[in-house]
Motif scaffolding. Structure first.
Motif, PDB file in Angstrom:
ATOM      1  N   LEU A   1     -15.036  56.249 -40.195  1.00 31.94           N
ATOM      2  CA  LEU A   1     -15.092  54.826 -40.517  1.00 31.94           C
ATOM      3  C   LEU A   1     -15.900  54.122 -39.438  1.00 31.94           C
ATOM      4  O   LEU A   1     -15.585  54.238 -38.255  1.00 31.94           O
ATOM      5  N   VAL A   2     -16.968  53.421 -39.829  1.00 33.08           N
ATOM      6  CA  VAL A   2     -17.817  52.742 -38.851  1.00 33.08           C
ATOM      7  C   VAL A   2     -17.772  51.223 -38.973  1.00 33.08           C
ATOM      8  O   VAL A   2     -18.266  50.524 -38.095  1.00 33.08           O
ATOM      9  N   ARG A   3     -17.187  50.719 -40.054  1.00 30.63           N
ATOM     10  CA  ARG A   3     -17.001  49.279 -40.219  1.00 30.63           C
ATOM     11  C   ARG A   3     -15.545  49.027 -40.579  1.00 30.63           C
ATOM     12  O   ARG A   3     -14.884  49.879 -41.142  1.00 30.63           O
ATOM     13  N   SER A   4     -15.065  47.840 -40.278  1.00 31.68           N
ATOM     14  CA  SER A   4     -13.653  47.515 -40.454  1.00 31.68           C
ATOM     15  C   SER A   4     -13.237  47.547 -41.922  1.00 31.68           C
ATOM     16  O   SER A   4     -13.995  47.166 -42.817  1.00 31.68           O
ATOM     17  N   LYS A   5     -11.996  47.994 -42.162  1.00 34.84           N
ATOM     18  CA  LYS A   5     -11.454  48.008 -43.520  1.00 34.84           C
ATOM     19  C   LYS A   5     -10.790  46.681 -43.880  1.00 34.84           C
ATOM     20  O   LYS A   5     -10.463  46.443 -45.031  1.00 34.84           O
ATOM     21  N   TYR A   6     -10.582  45.821 -42.906  1.00 37.29           N
ATOM     22  CA  TYR A   6      -9.893  44.557 -43.161  1.00 37.29           C
ATOM     23  C   TYR A   6     -10.791  43.575 -43.900  1.00 37.29           C
ATOM     24  O   TYR A   6     -11.987  43.500 -43.655  1.00 37.29           O
TER      25      TYR A   6
END
Length: 60
Positions: A9-14
């Motif tokens: 994961l390289v970008r936020s999941k929020y």
């Protein structure tokens, strides 16, 4: 398709769609920059394709 993929994961999941967060949970991804190795199956490929804009995928 009998290999493994290393998914990071390289970008936020929020703030993402609930379905996209569910795909990340299904892949076993918990936090940013923590790689997870998953089997290269059509089901996993579909989840990876759906949230590809958040991930880095490599052959494991």
């Amino acid at each position: 398709m009998a290999g493994e993929l290393k998914v990071t994961l390289v970008r936020s999941k929020y703030g993402r769609l609930k379905k996209h967060a569910a795909c990340l949970r299904g892949l076993g991804i918990r936090r940013i920059h923590n790689p997870v190795v998953v089997k290269d199956t059509p089901e996993n490929r579909g989840m990876i394709n759906k949230v590809s804009y958040l991930l880095k995928v490599e052959e494991a």
